[in-house]
Write a protein that holds these residues in place. Sequence first.
Motif, PDB file in Angstrom:
ATOM      1  N   ARG A  31      13.391  71.338  91.831  1.00 59.34           N
ATOM      2  CA  ARG A  31      13.049  70.243  92.750  1.00 59.34           C
ATOM      3  C   ARG A  31      13.247  68.887  92.071  1.00 59.34           C
ATOM      4  N   GLN A  32      12.811  68.795  90.798  1.00 58.33           N
ATOM      5  CA  GLN A  32      12.953  67.529  90.093  1.00 58.33           C
ATOM      6  C   GLN A  32      14.424  67.192  89.860  1.00 58.33           C
ATOM      7  N   ALA A  33      15.218  68.196  89.512  1.00 60.50           N
ATOM      8  CA  ALA A  33      16.646  67.963  89.304  1.00 60.50           C
ATOM      9  C   ALA A  33      17.313  67.500  90.585  1.00 60.50           C
ATOM     10  N   HIS A  34      16.923  68.104  91.707  1.00 57.25           N
ATOM     11  CA  HIS A  34      17.481  67.695  93.002  1.00 57.25           C
ATOM     12  C   HIS A  34      17.101  66.248  93.309  1.00 57.25           C
ATOM     13  N   ASP A  35      15.837  65.899  93.047  1.00 60.46           N
ATOM     14  CA  ASP A  35      15.389  64.525  93.295  1.00 60.46           C
ATOM     15  C   ASP A  35      16.119  63.542  92.394  1.00 60.46           C
ATOM     16  N   ASP A  36      16.284  63.916  91.124  1.00 57.67           N
ATOM     17  CA  ASP A  36      16.969  63.021  90.184  1.00 57.67           C
ATOM     18  C   ASP A  36      18.419  62.799  90.595  1.00 57.67           C
ATOM     19  N   ALA A  37      19.053  63.869  91.097  1.00 57.53           N
ATOM     20  CA  ALA A  37      20.454  63.748  91.510  1.00 57.53           C
ATOM     21  C   ALA A  37      20.599  62.831  92.701  1.00 57.53           C
ATOM     22  N   GLY A  38      19.554  62.697  93.479  1.00 56.42           N
ATOM     23  CA  GLY A  38      19.609  61.845  94.659  1.00 56.42           C
ATOM     24  C   GLY A  38      19.314  60.396  94.378  1.00 56.42           C
ATOM     25  N   ASP A  39      18.809  60.109  93.166  1.00 60.43           N
ATOM     26  CA  ASP A  39      18.461  58.729  92.819  1.00 60.43           C
ATOM     27  C   ASP A  39      19.697  57.862  92.585  1.00 60.43           C
TER      28      ASP A  39
ATOM     29  N   MET B  66      22.771  70.143  89.614  1.00 62.35           N
ATOM     30  CA  MET B  66      23.015  71.245  88.682  1.00 62.35           C
ATOM     31  C   MET B  66      23.035  70.754  87.234  1.00 62.35           C
ATOM     32  N   LEU B  67      23.702  69.644  86.986  1.00 67.53           N
ATOM     33  CA  LEU B  67      23.771  69.133  85.620  1.00 67.53           C
ATOM     34  C   LEU B  67      22.409  68.631  85.161  1.00 67.53           C
ATOM     35  N   GLU B  68      21.649  68.032  86.076  1.00 69.06           N
ATOM     36  CA  GLU B  68      20.289  67.604  85.738  1.00 69.06           C
ATOM     37  C   GLU B  68      19.404  68.809  85.407  1.00 69.06           C
ATOM     38  N   LEU B  69      19.586  69.893  86.149  1.00 63.65           N
ATOM     39  CA  LEU B  69      18.821  71.107  85.864  1.00 63.65           C
ATOM     40  C   LEU B  69      19.225  71.678  84.505  1.00 63.65           C
TER      41      LEU B  69
ATOM     42  N   ALA C 195      20.171  70.066  81.926  1.00 60.33           N
ATOM     43  CA  ALA C 195      19.518  69.259  80.891  1.00 60.33           C
ATOM     44  C   ALA C 195      18.036  69.581  80.781  1.00 60.33           C
ATOM     45  N   GLU C 196      17.366  69.735  81.920  1.00 59.89           N
ATOM     46  CA  GLU C 196      15.929  70.036  81.904  1.00 59.89           C
ATOM     47  C   GLU C 196      15.666  71.410  81.288  1.00 59.89           C
ATOM     48  N   LEU C 197      16.499  72.383  81.611  1.00 57.99           N
ATOM     49  CA  LEU C 197      16.327  73.699  81.015  1.00 57.99           C
ATOM     50  C   LEU C 197      16.551  73.632  79.501  1.00 57.99           C
ATOM     51  N   GLY C 198      17.538  72.860  79.082  1.00 56.01           N
ATOM     52  CA  GLY C 198      17.779  72.708  77.652  1.00 56.01           C
ATOM     53  C   GLY C 198      16.593  72.131  76.926  1.00 56.01           C
ATOM     54  N   GLU C 199      15.905  71.185  77.573  1.00 60.21           N
ATOM     55  CA  GLU C 199      14.710  70.596  76.965  1.00 60.21           C
ATOM     56  C   GLU C 199      13.632  71.653  76.737  1.00 60.21           C
ATOM     57  N   ARG C 200      13.647  72.686  77.551  1.00 60.85           N
ATOM     58  CA  ARG C 200      12.642  73.771  77.442  1.00 60.85           C
ATOM     59  C   ARG C 200      13.207  74.993  76.724  1.00 60.85           C
ATOM     60  N   HIS C 201      14.363  74.833  76.093  1.00 55.91           N
ATOM     61  CA  HIS C 201      15.002  75.907  75.328  1.00 55.91           C
ATOM     62  C   HIS C 201      15.303  77.132  76.191  1.00 55.91           C
ATOM     63  N   SER C 202      15.682  76.860  77.429  1.00 59.76           N
ATOM     64  CA  SER C 202      16.143  77.901  78.335  1.00 59.76           C
ATOM     65  C   SER C 202      17.629  77.682  78.585  1.00 59.76           C
ATOM     66  N   ILE C 203      18.395  78.746  78.630  1.00 59.47           N
ATOM     67  CA  ILE C 203      19.850  78.651  78.681  1.00 59.47           C
ATOM     68  C   ILE C 203      20.356  78.935  80.093  1.00 59.47           C
ATOM     69  N   MET C 204      21.263  78.092  80.569  1.00 56.30           N
ATOM     70  CA  MET C 204      21.888  78.308  81.870  1.00 56.30           C
ATOM     71  C   MET C 204      23.175  79.104  81.695  1.00 56.30           C
ATOM     72  N   ARG C 205      23.398  80.057  82.618  1.00 57.71           N
ATOM     73  CA  ARG C 205      24.626  80.832  82.621  1.00 57.71           C
ATOM     74  C   ARG C 205      25.339  80.672  83.967  1.00 57.71           C
ATOM     75  N   ILE C 206      26.662  80.536  83.922  1.00 57.09           N
ATOM     76  CA  ILE C 206      27.503  80.500  85.113  1.00 57.09           C
ATOM     77  C   ILE C 206      28.569  81.571  84.934  1.00 57.09           C
ATOM     78  N   MET C 207      28.432  82.651  85.691  1.00 55.79           N
ATOM     79  CA  MET C 207      29.267  83.839  85.453  1.00 55.79           C
ATOM     80  C   MET C 207      30.392  84.016  86.466  1.00 55.79           C
ATOM     81  N   GLY C 208      30.289  83.402  87.636  1.00 59.07           N
ATOM     82  CA  GLY C 208      31.415  83.442  88.564  1.00 59.07           C
ATOM     83  C   GLY C 208      31.261  84.358  89.762  1.00 59.07           C
ATOM     84  N   SER C 209      30.082  84.925  89.964  1.00 60.88           N
ATOM     85  CA  SER C 209      29.814  85.717  91.176  1.00 60.88           C
ATOM     86  C   SER C 209      28.390  85.432  91.605  1.00 60.88           C
ATOM     87  N   ALA C 210      28.225  84.711  92.716  1.00 61.19           N
ATOM     88  CA  ALA C 210      26.884  84.350  93.179  1.00 61.19           C
ATOM     89  C   ALA C 210      26.056  85.582  93.520  1.00 61.19           C
TER      90      ALA C 210
END
Length: 515
Positions: A507-515, A416-419, A421-436
Amino acid sequence: MSNIVDTKRTRATAHRGDSSKYVENTLPAIASAIDADADLVEVDVRVTKDGQVILLHDASLLRIWSLDADAADIDYARIRQLGAGEERIPLLSEALELFRGRRSTLLIDMDEPGPAEAAAAVVRESGIEVAWCGNLDGMRTIRALDEDARIWLPWSKRIAPPESLLAELSPEFVNSEHVVLSKDMVEQIHAAGAKVACWTIDDLETMRWALGLGVDSITSNQLDLLQSAIAEDPQVWASAQAPGGLAGDEVLESRKVAFELAEWAVGYMRDADRGQISTKAHPADLVTEVDVAVERHVREVIAARLPGHTVVGEEMGGVSVPGAPCWYLDPVDGTTNYVNHIPWTAFSLALAVDRKPAVAVVADPWRGEIFEGWSGHGAWLNGKPLSLAPAGVSTAALAGTVVATELAGHLPWPGMLELLAELGERHSIMRIMGSATMTVVGVAAGRGAGAIIGSFSPIDHLAAMLVVQEAGGIVLNAEGEMDTFPEQGGVLAARPEYAAELYELWRQAHDDAGD
């Protein structure tokens, strides 16, 4: 004791005549079924504008006869001109004559009560014995007209009909769509003194399964195949697998029940006293008295309205049963928000059979919004259709968009944290609102580019995933496959134009988290 029944008890009913060889509900189709020694030949009746009783399944003449009009609005002289050769729309009186002196019995079906009196008059004049099935009120009319009529009681529930209904109509058969049947239900109907019929089965495996249950009649479009199955050694039937699925009437009732529960939940969740607050797995895993009360109410309604359905809920648990309908319920998704008076929670309810979702609702009590999804038919928000089809755009960059996710409980999920960062590099904003549930279902209304959940749970996410899929969104599992109900891993729900790029980042964030 063996569960296998004698093949002599099972009738072969030809659906709309020998419909695999001739146009349905025509004289050649009926004659072929009689010549093939069908026990019963089922046909459908309608009444024309000038009062003639004809054989026709649809109210409209369009599907088979290419005339965009209802039979009830056309005189028979015009209807008679449709088709070619002998494959035309016949009168009921003509069909009845084919049975004179023959072993087969005509089974007259109607999907509304309107034709009952006129059809009964035609049969009475012919002097030929028939059986009747279809609309319940139509069967009541037939019984009132003839106390000796052979009636097949229509029944689409997963329990045997009540004694009061059996006493009222004295049916020869209880006639059900095959998916609702079980061994127990067949035995209960037999114990009540009626036979069991089912419709419409066209594959050999399901025919064998129904025969193994001990049904007394099977209706099929594949008469030859059905007769061969009936003639088999009964031991062959024992290993046949149940088909699963939902009956048509059952789906409609399920949609109605789900929507009514969503409407109720909107009012209840918004106005109820949260009551005592307790914890479950850890101090951040909260539950209120409202969570429990909503789940209890949902379970009571489903048990009463949809017998034979199971519930797997957030608060009271449960397990799904292979081949049986199962509801997945989160009564208050986002309980921490609810406890803290943050108006971002949802009621989530989805119906599935063997991991195949069928019906879903998501209710937002604070905005009065109800999302609906019906597999294969679409999605709606407060009754208005949802559509995510991009306007002439196949792909779009994520820059300037919002991508939503949720914590795994109270902690980040792997990647999640890797994602972020990657979204930030593309100027896309992540939101966590508290209800899946709210996080995912919002995608269906075009709110944000997409949502990613680290670990799928049908209780929390299935309803929203179905709504997004039916709205035209892209729903993927961790392997990049279209999947609304993955067995493991996370899920992605996205607007079509953003799905490819977002999946690659995930997928890339998941792979990076596993490294």
